[in-house]
Design a protein around this motif. Structure first.
Motif, PDB file in Angstrom:
ATOM      1  N   GLN A 205       0.829  -1.206   0.000  1.00  0.00           N
ATOM      2  CA  GLN A 205       0.000   0.000   0.000  1.00  0.00           C
ATOM      3  C   GLN A 205       0.867   1.262   0.000  1.00  0.00           C
ATOM      4  O   GLN A 205       0.447   2.305  -0.470  1.00  0.00           O
ATOM      5  N   ARG A 206       2.079   1.129   0.542  1.00  0.00           N
ATOM      6  CA  ARG A 206       3.019   2.253   0.567  1.00  0.00           C
ATOM      7  C   ARG A 206       4.338   1.804  -0.038  1.00  0.00           C
ATOM      8  O   ARG A 206       4.676   0.616  -0.013  1.00  0.00           O
ATOM      9  N   LEU A 207       5.096   2.768  -0.565  1.00  0.00           N
ATOM     10  CA  LEU A 207       6.387   2.478  -1.180  1.00  0.00           C
ATOM     11  C   LEU A 207       7.437   3.447  -0.672  1.00  0.00           C
ATOM     12  O   LEU A 207       7.166   4.633  -0.493  1.00  0.00           O
ATOM     13  N   VAL A 208       8.626   2.929  -0.437  1.00  0.00           N
ATOM     14  CA  VAL A 208       9.811   3.746  -0.226  1.00  0.00           C
ATOM     15  C   VAL A 208      10.795   3.332  -1.314  1.00  0.00           C
ATOM     16  O   VAL A 208      11.178   2.153  -1.392  1.00  0.00           O
ATOM     17  N   VAL A 209      11.169   4.266  -2.167  1.00  0.00           N
ATOM     18  CA  VAL A 209      12.085   3.982  -3.271  1.00  0.00           C
ATOM     19  C   VAL A 209      13.395   4.706  -3.000  1.00  0.00           C
ATOM     20  O   VAL A 209      13.398   5.928  -2.781  1.00  0.00           O
ATOM     21  N   ILE A 210      14.503   3.961  -3.013  1.00  0.00           N
ATOM     22  CA  ILE A 210      15.801   4.587  -2.810  1.00  0.00           C
ATOM     23  C   ILE A 210      16.704   4.286  -3.995  1.00  0.00           C
ATOM     24  O   ILE A 210      16.535   3.293  -4.704  1.00  0.00           O
ATOM     25  N   ASP A 211      17.661   5.150  -4.215  1.00  0.00           N
ATOM     26  CA  ASP A 211      18.656   4.971  -5.264  1.00  0.00           C
ATOM     27  C   ASP A 211      19.945   5.636  -4.804  1.00  0.00           C
ATOM     28  O   ASP A 211      19.919   6.772  -4.318  1.00  0.00           O
ATOM     29  N   ARG A 212      21.045   4.912  -4.904  1.00  0.00           N
ATOM     30  CA  ARG A 212      22.349   5.398  -4.447  1.00  0.00           C
ATOM     31  C   ARG A 212      22.287   5.900  -3.004  1.00  0.00           C
ATOM     32  O   ARG A 212      22.866   6.915  -2.642  1.00  0.00           O
ATOM     33  N   CYS A 215      16.644   8.610  -0.554  1.00  0.00           N
ATOM     34  CA  CYS A 215      15.219   8.399  -0.784  1.00  0.00           C
ATOM     35  C   CYS A 215      14.770   9.168  -2.021  1.00  0.00           C
ATOM     36  O   CYS A 215      15.002  10.381  -2.140  1.00  0.00           O
ATOM     37  N   ARG A 216      14.127   8.460  -2.956  1.00  0.00           N
ATOM     38  CA  ARG A 216      13.594   9.083  -4.164  1.00  0.00           C
ATOM     39  C   ARG A 216      12.082   9.233  -4.122  1.00  0.00           C
ATOM     40  O   ARG A 216      11.520  10.062  -4.814  1.00  0.00           O
ATOM     41  N   PHE A 217      11.425   8.385  -3.324  1.00  0.00           N
ATOM     42  CA  PHE A 217       9.972   8.481  -3.192  1.00  0.00           C
ATOM     43  C   PHE A 217       9.557   7.829  -1.892  1.00  0.00           C
ATOM     44  O   PHE A 217      10.076   6.777  -1.519  1.00  0.00           O
ATOM     45  N   ASP A 218       8.595   8.432  -1.213  1.00  0.00           N
ATOM     46  CA  ASP A 218       8.032   7.888   0.018  1.00  0.00           C
ATOM     47  C   ASP A 218       6.557   8.261   0.041  1.00  0.00           C
ATOM     48  O   ASP A 218       6.203   9.421   0.243  1.00  0.00           O
ATOM     49  N   GLY A 219       5.706   7.286  -0.203  1.00  0.00           N
ATOM     50  CA  GLY A 219       4.276   7.587  -0.232  1.00  0.00           C
ATOM     51  C   GLY A 219       3.481   6.389  -0.708  1.00  0.00           C
ATOM     52  O   GLY A 219       3.989   5.270  -0.803  1.00  0.00           O
ATOM     53  N   MET A 296       6.758   2.758 -13.829  1.00  0.00           N
ATOM     54  CA  MET A 296       6.766   3.940 -12.956  1.00  0.00           C
ATOM     55  C   MET A 296       8.102   4.074 -12.236  1.00  0.00           C
ATOM     56  O   MET A 296       8.661   5.165 -12.116  1.00  0.00           O
ATOM     57  N   PHE A 297       8.605   2.940 -11.763  1.00  0.00           N
ATOM     58  CA  PHE A 297       9.878   2.905 -11.055  1.00  0.00           C
ATOM     59  C   PHE A 297      11.006   3.405 -11.964  1.00  0.00           C
ATOM     60  O   PHE A 297      11.806   4.272 -11.581  1.00  0.00           O
ATOM     61  N   LEU A 298      11.053   2.901 -13.191  1.00  0.00           N
ATOM     62  CA  LEU A 298      12.107   3.315 -14.125  1.00  0.00           C
ATOM     63  C   LEU A 298      11.964   4.790 -14.503  1.00  0.00           C
ATOM     64  O   LEU A 298      12.956   5.513 -14.620  1.00  0.00           O
ATOM     65  N   ARG A 299      10.712   5.230 -14.659  1.00  0.00           N
ATOM     66  CA  ARG A 299      10.489   6.636 -15.007  1.00  0.00           C
ATOM     67  C   ARG A 299      10.903   7.554 -13.853  1.00  0.00           C
ATOM     68  O   ARG A 299      11.493   8.614 -14.063  1.00  0.00           O
ATOM     69  N   LEU A 300      10.616   7.119 -12.611  1.00  0.00           N
ATOM     70  CA  LEU A 300      11.013   7.903 -11.436  1.00  0.00           C
ATOM     71  C   LEU A 300      12.526   8.042 -11.382  1.00  0.00           C
ATOM     72  O   LEU A 300      13.052   9.142 -11.201  1.00  0.00           O
ATOM     73  N   LEU A 301      13.241   6.938 -11.532  1.00  0.00           N
ATOM     74  CA  LEU A 301      14.697   6.995 -11.459  1.00  0.00           C
ATOM     75  C   LEU A 301      15.282   7.759 -12.625  1.00  0.00           C
ATOM     76  O   LEU A 301      16.275   8.472 -12.472  1.00  0.00           O
ATOM     77  N   ALA A 302      14.682   7.622 -13.803  1.00  0.00           N
ATOM     78  CA  ALA A 302      15.165   8.372 -14.968  1.00  0.00           C
ATOM     79  C   ALA A 302      14.993   9.867 -14.745  1.00  0.00           C
ATOM     80  O   ALA A 302      15.857  10.670 -15.107  1.00  0.00           O
TER      81      ALA A 302
END
Length: 307
Positions: A205-212, A215-219, A296-302
């Motif tokens: 229901q929630r995602l935390v996306v990190i890169d290097r 945090c890139r996304f939290d919601g 969505m994940f690839l677009r966010l990181l791009a």
């Protein structure tokens, strides 16, 4: 499933967490929380710092900066950590000649749990029929179930799982999804790291996306979709005029595609249609396109790379 716990139990808080290994900054100024009642997916490419972060939450790695709290305390300060947090960081464990039941009884004794709980968790994870088989003959999927059974021995209010779906067949993955959502629905917390993005879209229901390490996304998944997962394809009579009107209204990601169509990111059909009407541009066709979590994940990181 266990009974629901009081509201507020089982919260993980990560505050300004950082970790250096010599010159390598594996995690940098990372902050997020994991709330009861939801499955939180922890996503990121290989080398992004996910496993290091999970190990810091569980007190296995000492942070260079910041802190990670479980129920308001560092993991090492919990009175009975096995009854608060169930963790799976590696699926393999136990002597290969020891049975699954014997392996779990040894783990139960270590945290002061009665043997009766062993049979309960074996049933929960679907290993009752294999309980007396030697662990060395288990498949990867069975090892994953056994590791989850060990994590559940203390009837914890938090689960922290690193790639729990590895080795599971489609039925096993569906079972895991149902189990994790039922566990969270009982008022408990789940933090799960996974590369299976399509499955995370169905589970979390929630995602935390990190890169290097950042945090890139939290919601929520819905919030990520609103920002990166929806676009409108529209075929206007005057593409240039409509594109100018869209950009002027803040829809800056407008691309011309084949056949006179425009692709408008982060928009819905109602907004695009209203702007076309206000601009006096006839619309000959329009459709909304929803993309999956992987895209969505690839677009966010791009987008972060471009920034």
């Amino acid at each position: 499933m266990p009974e629901a716990l009081p509201p507020g139990s089982g919260r993980i808080t990560v505050e300004g967490l950082g970790k250096r290994f010599g010159p390598v900054e594996a995690v940098r100024d990372l902050s997020f929380s994991v709330e009861p009642g939801a499955v939180t997916g922890f996503l990121g490419p290989n080398g992004s710092g996910k496993t290091t972060t999970l190990r810091m939450i569980l007190g296995l790695v000492t942070p260079t900066t910041g802190r990670a709290l479980v129920d308001g305390l560092p993991f090492a300060d919990l009175d009975s950590p096995g009854r608060v947090v169930g963790a799976v960081l590696e699926s393999h464990g136990g002597h290969p000649r020891r049975s699954a039941r014997a392996h779990l009884r040894a783990a139960a004794a270590a945290i002061g749990v009665p043997d009766a709980r062993v049979d309960e968790v074996l049933e929960l994870v679907g290993l009752t029929e294999a309980a007396d088989r030697a662990v060395g003959g288990f498949s990867l999927g069975m090892h994953q179930r056994l590791a989850l059974a060990a994590a559940l021995l203390g009837d914890p209010r938090i689960l922290v799982l690193d790639e729990p779906g590895n080795g599971l067949d489609p039925d096993g993955i569906a079972w895991l999804r149902t189990f994790l959502n039922a566990f969270a629905a009982s008022g408990r917390s789940v933090l799960v790291s996974s590369h299976q993005l399509a499955e995370m879209e169905l589970t979390a229901q929630r995602l935390v996306v990190i890169d290097r390490g950042r945090c890139r996304f939290d919601g929520t998944v819905a919030a990520l979709r609103d920002g990166h997962g929806a676009r409108v394809l529209v075929r206007p009579a005057d593409p240039e005029r409509l594109a100018a009107a869209l950009v002027a209204d803040g829809l800056t990601e407008v691309d011309a595609v084949e056949g006179g169509w425009l692709a408008v990111a982060s928009a819905d059909a109602v907004r695009v249609g209203d702007l076309a009407l206000a601009a006096g541009v006839a619309v000959h066709g329009m459709t909304e396109e929803r993309i999956g979590l992987e895209q969505m994940f690839l677009r966010l990181l791009a987008g972060e790379e471009a920034a």
